[in-house]
Motif scaffolding. Structure first.
Motif, PDB file in Angstrom:
ATOM      1  N   PRO A 109     -26.164   3.050 -18.742  1.00 48.68           N
ATOM      2  CA  PRO A 109     -26.572   4.379 -18.258  1.00 48.68           C
ATOM      3  C   PRO A 109     -25.822   4.742 -16.989  1.00 48.68           C
ATOM      4  CG  PRO A 109     -28.248   2.745 -17.735  1.00 48.68           C
ATOM      5  CD  PRO A 109     -27.236   2.048 -18.602  1.00 48.68           C
ATOM      6  N   PRO A 110     -25.789   6.009 -16.640  1.00 46.91           N
ATOM      7  CA  PRO A 110     -25.131   6.422 -15.393  1.00 46.91           C
ATOM      8  C   PRO A 110     -25.688   5.669 -14.193  1.00 46.91           C
ATOM      9  CG  PRO A 110     -25.628   8.341 -16.731  1.00 46.91           C
ATOM     10  CD  PRO A 110     -26.276   7.169 -17.407  1.00 46.91           C
ATOM     11  N   THR A 111     -24.812   5.328 -13.268  1.00 50.90           N
ATOM     12  CA  THR A 111     -25.192   4.549 -12.096  1.00 50.90           C
ATOM     13  C   THR A 111     -25.486   5.462 -10.908  1.00 50.90           C
ATOM     14  OG1 THR A 111     -22.852   4.332 -11.531  1.00 50.90           O
ATOM     15  CG2 THR A 111     -23.838   2.545 -12.817  1.00 50.90           C
ATOM     16  N   MET A 112     -26.079   4.895  -9.857  1.00 49.02           N
ATOM     17  CA  MET A 112     -26.494   5.700  -8.718  1.00 49.02           C
ATOM     18  C   MET A 112     -25.306   6.394  -8.057  1.00 49.02           C
ATOM     19  SD  MET A 112     -28.280   4.574  -5.129  1.00 49.02           S
ATOM     20  CE  MET A 112     -26.735   3.866  -4.529  1.00 49.02           C
ATOM     21  N   LEU A 113     -24.248   5.651  -7.762  1.00 48.46           N
ATOM     22  CA  LEU A 113     -23.110   6.241  -7.070  1.00 48.46           C
ATOM     23  C   LEU A 113     -22.366   7.228  -7.966  1.00 48.46           C
ATOM     24  CD1 LEU A 113     -21.914   3.070  -5.164  1.00 48.46           C
ATOM     25  CD2 LEU A 113     -22.912   5.125  -4.152  1.00 48.46           C
ATOM     26  N   GLU A 114     -22.330   6.955  -9.253  1.00 53.95           N
ATOM     27  CA  GLU A 114     -21.757   7.906 -10.210  1.00 53.95           C
ATOM     28  C   GLU A 114     -22.512   9.235 -10.140  1.00 53.95           C
ATOM     29  OE1 GLU A 114     -21.595   8.561 -15.069  1.00 53.95           O
ATOM     30  OE2 GLU A 114     -22.213   6.627 -14.253  1.00 53.95           O
ATOM     31  N   ASN A 115     -23.833   9.161 -10.107  1.00 54.75           N
ATOM     32  CA  ASN A 115     -24.637  10.384 -10.045  1.00 54.75           C
ATOM     33  C   ASN A 115     -24.441  11.126  -8.724  1.00 54.75           C
ATOM     34  OD1 ASN A 115     -25.825  10.284 -12.601  1.00 54.75           O
ATOM     35  ND2 ASN A 115     -27.450   8.919 -11.907  1.00 54.75           N
ATOM     36  N   LEU A 116     -24.329  10.390  -7.625  1.00 49.28           N
ATOM     37  CA  LEU A 116     -24.158  11.030  -6.329  1.00 49.28           C
ATOM     38  C   LEU A 116     -22.843  11.789  -6.239  1.00 49.28           C
ATOM     39  CD1 LEU A 116     -25.494   8.281  -3.880  1.00 49.28           C
ATOM     40  CD2 LEU A 116     -26.553  10.486  -4.384  1.00 49.28           C
ATOM     41  N   GLU A 117     -21.760  11.180  -6.722  1.00 50.79           N
ATOM     42  CA  GLU A 117     -20.440  11.812  -6.636  1.00 50.79           C
ATOM     43  C   GLU A 117     -20.168  12.743  -7.821  1.00 50.79           C
ATOM     44  OE1 GLU A 117     -17.701  11.623  -4.596  1.00 50.79           O
ATOM     45  OE2 GLU A 117     -17.847   9.792  -3.407  1.00 50.79           O
ATOM     46  N   GLY A 118     -20.877  12.515  -8.942  1.00 51.50           N
ATOM     47  CA  GLY A 118     -20.579  13.272 -10.143  1.00 51.50           C
ATOM     48  C   GLY A 118     -19.286  12.831 -10.791  1.00 51.50           C
ATOM     49  N   LEU A 119     -19.000  11.525 -10.710  1.00 57.53           N
ATOM     50  CA  LEU A 119     -17.743  10.978 -11.242  1.00 57.53           C
ATOM     51  C   LEU A 119     -18.042   9.813 -12.184  1.00 57.53           C
ATOM     52  CD1 LEU A 119     -15.554  10.979  -8.007  1.00 57.53           C
ATOM     53  CD2 LEU A 119     -15.352  12.522  -9.966  1.00 57.53           C
ATOM     54  N   GLU A 120     -17.755  10.014 -13.476  1.00 59.06           N
ATOM     55  CA  GLU A 120     -18.034   8.976 -14.467  1.00 59.06           C
ATOM     56  C   GLU A 120     -17.293   7.680 -14.190  1.00 59.06           C
ATOM     57  OE1 GLU A 120     -17.097  10.464 -18.341  1.00 59.06           O
ATOM     58  OE2 GLU A 120     -19.159  11.113 -18.706  1.00 59.06           O
ATOM     59  N   GLN A 121     -16.069   7.767 -13.664  1.00 53.65           N
ATOM     60  CA  GLN A 121     -15.261   6.560 -13.511  1.00 53.65           C
ATOM     61  C   GLN A 121     -15.857   5.580 -12.507  1.00 53.65           C
ATOM     62  OE1 GLN A 121     -14.414   9.664 -12.641  1.00 53.65           O
ATOM     63  NE2 GLN A 121     -12.761   9.757 -11.132  1.00 53.65           N
ATOM     64  N   LEU A 122     -16.756   6.042 -11.651  1.00 58.86           N
ATOM     65  CA  LEU A 122     -17.401   5.119 -10.714  1.00 58.86           C
ATOM     66  C   LEU A 122     -18.296   4.121 -11.445  1.00 58.86           C
ATOM     67  CD1 LEU A 122     -18.280   7.466  -7.722  1.00 58.86           C
ATOM     68  CD2 LEU A 122     -16.252   6.048  -8.092  1.00 58.86           C
ATOM     69  N   ARG A 123     -18.791   4.501 -12.614  1.00 60.47           N
ATOM     70  CA  ARG A 123     -19.572   3.556 -13.414  1.00 60.47           C
ATOM     71  C   ARG A 123     -18.725   2.344 -13.785  1.00 60.47           C
ATOM     72  NH1 ARG A 123     -21.846   5.632 -19.028  1.00 60.47           N
ATOM     73  NH2 ARG A 123     -21.912   7.510 -17.728  1.00 60.47           N
ATOM     74  N   LEU A 124     -17.466   2.578 -14.114  1.00 59.09           N
ATOM     75  CA  LEU A 124     -16.570   1.470 -14.447  1.00 59.09           C
ATOM     76  C   LEU A 124     -16.456   0.500 -13.281  1.00 59.09           C
ATOM     77  CD1 LEU A 124     -13.816   3.657 -16.103  1.00 59.09           C
ATOM     78  CD2 LEU A 124     -15.170   1.940 -17.330  1.00 59.09           C
ATOM     79  N   LEU A 125     -16.220   1.037 -12.082  1.00 56.14           N
ATOM     80  CA  LEU A 125     -16.064   0.180 -10.912  1.00 56.14           C
ATOM     81  C   LEU A 125     -17.361  -0.544 -10.590  1.00 56.14           C
ATOM     82  CD1 LEU A 125     -13.884   2.499  -8.639  1.00 56.14           C
ATOM     83  CD2 LEU A 125     -13.140   0.664 -10.169  1.00 56.14           C
ATOM     84  N   GLU A 126     -18.498   0.144 -10.743  1.00 52.61           N
ATOM     85  CA  GLU A 126     -19.774  -0.507 -10.489  1.00 52.61           C
ATOM     86  C   GLU A 126     -20.087  -1.595 -11.527  1.00 52.61           C
ATOM     87  OE1 GLU A 126     -23.023   1.933  -8.637  1.00 52.61           O
ATOM     88  OE2 GLU A 126     -21.831   3.570  -9.489  1.00 52.61           O
ATOM     89  N   LEU A 127     -19.522  -1.459 -12.730  1.00 51.02           N
ATOM     90  CA  LEU A 127     -19.670  -2.494 -13.754  1.00 51.02           C
ATOM     91  C   LEU A 127     -18.680  -3.646 -13.578  1.00 51.02           C
ATOM     92  CD1 LEU A 127     -20.153  -0.281 -16.950  1.00 51.02           C
ATOM     93  CD2 LEU A 127     -21.863  -1.766 -15.886  1.00 51.02           C
ATOM     94  N   GLY A 128     -17.776  -3.515 -12.626  1.00 53.21           N
ATOM     95  CA  GLY A 128     -16.773  -4.545 -12.407  1.00 53.21           C
ATOM     96  C   GLY A 128     -15.597  -4.466 -13.351  1.00 53.21           C
ATOM     97  N   ILE A 129     -15.411  -3.321 -14.006  1.00 53.24           N
ATOM     98  CA  ILE A 129     -14.275  -3.127 -14.905  1.00 53.24           C
ATOM     99  C   ILE A 129     -13.124  -2.542 -14.093  1.00 53.24           C
ATOM    100  CG2 ILE A 129     -13.415  -1.922 -16.950  1.00 53.24           C
ATOM    101  CD1 ILE A 129     -16.309  -1.824 -17.959  1.00 53.24           C
ATOM    102  N   PRO A 130     -12.002  -3.238 -13.968  1.00 52.38           N
ATOM    103  CA  PRO A 130     -10.903  -2.725 -13.143  1.00 52.38           C
ATOM    104  C   PRO A 130     -10.265  -1.488 -13.765  1.00 52.38           C
ATOM    105  CG  PRO A 130     -10.229  -4.718 -14.304  1.00 52.38           C
ATOM    106  CD  PRO A 130     -11.697  -4.561 -14.554  1.00 52.38           C
ATOM    107  N   VAL A 131      -9.896  -0.562 -12.891  1.00 46.33           N
ATOM    108  CA  VAL A 131      -9.252   0.684 -13.315  1.00 46.33           C
ATOM    109  C   VAL A 131      -7.847   0.705 -12.734  1.00 46.33           C
ATOM    110  CG1 VAL A 131      -9.329   3.200 -13.238  1.00 46.33           C
ATOM    111  CG2 VAL A 131     -11.470   1.897 -13.403  1.00 46.33           C
ATOM    112  N   MET A 132      -6.846   0.722 -13.590  1.00 52.79           N
ATOM    113  CA  MET A 132      -5.460   0.809 -13.158  1.00 52.79           C
ATOM    114  C   MET A 132      -5.059   2.280 -13.033  1.00 52.79           C
ATOM    115  SD  MET A 132      -2.568  -0.414 -12.251  1.00 52.79           S
ATOM    116  CE  MET A 132      -2.728  -2.170 -12.587  1.00 52.79           C
ATOM    117  N   THR A 133      -4.574   2.664 -11.856  1.00 55.97           N
ATOM    118  CA  THR A 133      -4.059   4.022 -11.685  1.00 55.97           C
ATOM    119  C   THR A 133      -2.540   4.003 -11.827  1.00 55.97           C
ATOM    120  OG1 THR A 133      -3.823   3.854  -9.276  1.00 55.97           O
ATOM    121  CG2 THR A 133      -5.960   4.584 -10.136  1.00 55.97           C
ATOM    122  N   VAL A 134      -2.005   5.028 -12.477  1.00 57.55           N
ATOM    123  CA  VAL A 134      -0.561   5.128 -12.676  1.00 57.55           C
ATOM    124  C   VAL A 134      -0.069   6.398 -11.985  1.00 57.55           C
ATOM    125  CG1 VAL A 134      -0.467   3.761 -14.777  1.00 57.55           C
ATOM    126  CG2 VAL A 134      -0.963   6.189 -14.948  1.00 57.55           C
TER     127      VAL A 134
END
Length: 269
Positions: A209-234
């Motif tokens: 489910p959506p996480t607290m910080l994801e809800n505060l910022e309105g950014l889905e990708q924060l859920r990935l970081l809160e789950l410990g899934i690394p996000v590579m930016t290009v």
């Protein structure tokens, strides 16, 4: 097929009803996005393209452009959820899934290809960012005075992994005048809303489910970081003109004016 590029295209939009079928300088938003995706995919082996929708007319419009269309549940609320549904509907499950937003046909050239390359190089999740020069940073700051939740920035490691994303402008810059005098680019990266996932990472994301910080910022990708899934930016080059999404009548008018001034960046279907 090892990679599926999905264009989510739902019919419902409170601000711009039936948005995928709206005309922009004589071509529909959906056909523009399909054309952009095809040009980026090019001759890559093992890459398929599909529109995921909940509307028969949108599906027919995609097929008229020679693009596969997958019917998905209208109860699905997000593009990532619709992308996963389209992937799971394939006769052979793809290894990677790219969620290509259907309302952003003017993304930076090379963004989709860079995301695909990052996935094939081992990233669990990949997304593009643009390095802002000082003029672009000043413009973003000015824009946020009027629309504080429009535009997302990213703090990233030297190897490209994302530390964080925010609707605030990050990082804060101490001694900015000195930095401006020493280099042409600011330390601020602007995020482009395009995501590629391994199928496993997308499943994990959608299962949570959506996480607290994801809800505060309105950014889905924060859920990935809160789950410990690394996000590579290009890193990708800036687009010919503003890569913001099409959400209102005013956005259509703005983009049509840019096309009239600078030419049409969308390739032929």
């Amino acid at each position: 097929m090892s990679l599926l590029v999905v264009i989510p295209a739902r019919a419902g939009s409170s601000r711009l009803p039936r948005k995928p079928l709206r005309l922009i300088a004589g071509r529909t938003l959906l056909h523009r996005t399909i054309a952009m995706a095809r040009a980026a995919i090019g001759t890559r082996d093992g890459v398929a393209l599909a529109v995921a929708t909940d509307d028969d007319a949108i599906a027919d419009h995609a097929r008229a452009a020679g693009c596969d269309a997958v019917m998905t549940d209208s109860a699905i609320a997000t593009g990532s959820g619709r992308a996963l549904a389209a992937a799971l509907a394939q006769p052979v499950l793809p290894r990677f899934v790219v969620n290509l937003q259907g309302d952003s046909p003017f993304q930076p050239q090379g963004a989709l290809g860079a995301v695909i390359a990052a996935l094939q190089d081992g990233a669990q999740v990949a997304t593009p960012v643009i390095a802002l020069d000082w003029a672009a940073l000043d413009a973003l700051r000015d824009h946020k005075i009027r629309s504080p939740f429009s535009g997302t920035t990213c703090a990233r490691a030297p190897d490209g992994h994302a530390y964080w994303f925010s609707k605030a402008i990050i990082p804060a810059i101490r001694n900015e005048d000195k930095l401006r005098a020493s280099q042409p680019l600011s330390p601020v990266w602007r995020h482009v809303g395009l995501y590629g996932y391994t199928l496993d990472a997308l499943r994990r994301f959608e299962a949570c489910p959506p996480t607290m910080l994801e809800n505060l910022e309105g950014l889905e990708q924060l859920r990935l970081l809160e789950l410990g899934i690394p996000v590579m930016t290009v890193s990708v080059d800036p687009p010919r003109f503003d890569s913001s999404g099409i959400d209102t009548e005013a956005d259509i008018s703005r983009v049509e004016a840019l096309i009239a001034r600078h030419g049409d960046p969308t390739p032929a279907l």
